[in-house]
Design an enzyme around this catalytic site. Structure first.
Site, PDB file in Angstrom:
ATOM      1  CB  CYS A   4      -0.886   0.042   1.255  1.00  0.00           C
ATOM      2  SG  CYS A   4      -1.999  -1.357   1.436  1.00  0.00           S
TER       3      CYS A   4
ATOM      4  CB  CYS B 101       7.686 -10.840   1.647  1.00  0.00           C
ATOM      5  SG  CYS B 101       7.661  -9.234   2.481  1.00  0.00           S
TER       6      CYS B 101
ATOM      7  CB  CYS C 262      14.344  -6.413   5.280  1.00  0.00           C
ATOM      8  SG  CYS C 262      13.407  -7.978   5.305  1.00  0.00           S
TER       9      CYS C 262
ATOM     10  CB  CYS D 272      12.430 -12.273  -0.263  1.00  0.00           C
ATOM     11  SG  CYS D 272      13.183 -10.771  -0.932  1.00  0.00           S
TER      12      CYS D 272
END
Length: 530
Positions: free
Chosen positions: A8, A424, A484, A487
């Site tokens: 979003c 994720c 991060c 993934c």
């Protein structure tokens, strides 16, 4: 890369009182500052096209805060193609403060009730509020189960946004009147994951907050009396703010506007960072700067890194072709380094909806979305540059189309990202291991040239080469400890993320993932493999 979904985007505006009129304010006047929200949302439309909405504050109407939202793009929801309807809507919702949201669903249904902002009506002004949320709470299953364990409590939607609403309401229940910064501090003790929040109440108080790891980007600007915030800097720049005024909100910080007074306060400690590297290599607008790192320059460096590991014999028939649109900067850079042409051999039909939003049958939609140009491709050795390969459906179609319709003699896939090996749990819609392309070949081991050969054969390509994992931190400009990369390396920055990954591995090993769905949907009390 039409197979990958974002979560979003959020936005906020506030024209502070008694400080004159900002030259960036709408021509209709300060009380129409809310008119700026659709403009902000248009510039972050890349972050979600499923739904859009805004909540505005106006002390001179009965509905002190009022919300307009619906399923559709920003243009559709705010009637931007119908000026009379748009002006009427802007008059109805005029206010000196507003928050906004664009949505793509990582959980929950695709209907209006899931569109944001979420507004909670109440007769008491401090308890009447609206908020919008960007991210994903990795510990949502636990929070959901804790709420539902109370017999008198009920959740109507399958979304962490409703859980967040419940927890805000809990902070305001009874005789509690916490300051907004106190409320954020308390909420941070319960949340695990990515969360940017914009909040507005019926007193006209606002906060804009970023989670302590800074997983998702959040930018703000203030010039004179006008404050604005958005998920990406490009929205603020296009609104007219000077580059020097646009900043990234630090992780664990919140902009607080209370009684018309502006301040930035730390609501929780932030000893570590975990910025999502995907923001730079794919999701963000190429014109944005996030946490002082340029998206365009990051993608340019991706292409340079690809060139450094290129082993293909280059000849006069070699060309580079980007998959439109976000791979273009990397493709241009790769071509420049290799001294070969970078040509638009694939044309994207911009009037076809994004395939991940359109739902099932991605292969047919990919054929509709991309048109190969035989006059560019015929007889050529094509280096096809893509952002990443997630599920591989689109890539298989593109390779086939380049050869069959485009007449390319060879197609060599170059991926400006390491293999995606893990789900994720922080707001990107790749939630199960079994749906991913790379794990089927790597079997928890390292990527080897032999594996890339097998992958290329599966895709129908003549060769395949991924970006090395160590290149990511160099390209983004942060040490890997501040990113991060779960993934691509399986190392999650939060306890709930670690636990969900273990559940996902266990379900995959037991053959349960296809039937039972995402680890995210499982209770966190499930015993995870260590």
């Amino acid at each position: 890369m039409a197979e990958l979904n974002h979560e979003c985007g959020v936005a906020a505006v506030y024209h502070l009182p008694d400080r004159g009129v900002s030259p960036l304010a709408p021509p209709q006047g300060v009380e129409h500052t809310s008119n700026l929200i659709p403009r902000l949302l248009l510039d972050i439309q890349n972050r979600g096209q499923l739904a859009a909405g805004m909540t505005t504050f106006n002390p001179h109407r009965n509905q002190l805060i009022d919300t307009h939202k619906d399923v559709g793009t920003v243009t559709e929801v705010f009637h931007l193609n119908h000026q009379d309807s748009y002006r009427s809507l802007m008059r109805k919702y005029a206010g000196r403060a507003a928050i906004g949201h664009v949505r793509y669903a990582t959980c929950g249904k695709d209907d209006k009730s899931y569109a944001q902002p979420f507004e909670r009506h109440h007769i008491e002004k401090p308890k009447w509020f609206s908020f919008a949320f960007n991210g994903q709470l990795a510990n949502y299953p636990r929070l959901r189960d804790e709420i539902l364990s109370e017999n008198d409590f009920h959740l109507a939607r399958e979304t962490d946004t409703e859980v967040l609403m419940h927890m805000i309401c809990h902070q305001l229940s009874g005789d509690r009147r916490p300051e907004m910064i106190e409320m954020l501090t308390e909420l941070s003790l319960h949340f695990d994951g990515a969360y940017n929040i914009v909040y507005l109440n019926a007193l006209g108080n606002m906060f804009v907050a970023r989670d302590p790891l800074g997983i998702r980007p959040l930018c703000y600007a203030k010039e004179g009396p006008l404050f604005a915030a958005a998920s990406e800097s490009v929205a603020l720049a296009n609104l007219g703010f000077r580059e020097s005024s646009i900043k990234s909100l630090h992780p664990g910080e919140a902009v607080i506007i209370r009684d018309g007074e502006f301040s930035i306060q730390q609501f929780t400690a932030s000893p570590n960072r975990a910025h999502c590297f995907f923001e730079w290599i794919y999701f963000a607008n190429v014109a944005s700067t996030l946490d002082d790192q340029s998206v365009y320059l990051t993608r340019k460096r991706l292409g340079e890194e690809l060139a450094d590991v290129e082993t293909l014999e280059i000849d006069e028939d070699t060309i580079v072709v980007p998959v439109p649109d976000t791979a273009k900067a990397a493709a241009d850079s790769l071509a420049f380094q290799l001294k070969v042409p970078c040509l638009e051999g694939l044309i994207r039909n911009r009037y076809v909806g994004r395939t991940f939003i359109e739902g099932a049958n991605r292969a047919d939609k990919a054929k509709t979305k991309y048109t190969p140009l035989p006059e560019v491709l015929r007889g050529k050795k094509v280096l096809l540059v893509e952002d990443t390969i997630v599920r591989s459906t689109t890539m298989k179609v593109l390779v086939s189309q380049l050869k069959e319709r485009g007449g390319a003699s060879e197609v060599h896939v170059r991926v400006a990202c390491p293999p995606i090996i893990a789900p994720c749990f922080y707001g990107i819609d790749m939630s199960t291991i079994s749906e991913l392309f790379a794990p089927k070949f790597m079997d928890n081991g390292p990527l080897t040239p032999e594996i890339e050969v097998t992958m290329a054969e599966t895709l129908g390509a003549d060769s395949l080469k991924y970006l090395p994992i160590e290149a990511i931190s160099r390209c983004v400009g942060f040490p890997k400890e501040s990113l991060c990369q779960a993934c691509i390396d399986g190392k999650y920055p939060t306890p709930a993320g670690v636990q969900l990954y273990q559940i996902a591995l266990e379900k995959l090993e037991l053959g349960e993932e296809e039937n039972d769905g995402r680890a995210y949907d499982a209770p966190l009390s499930v015993t995870a493999r260590t």
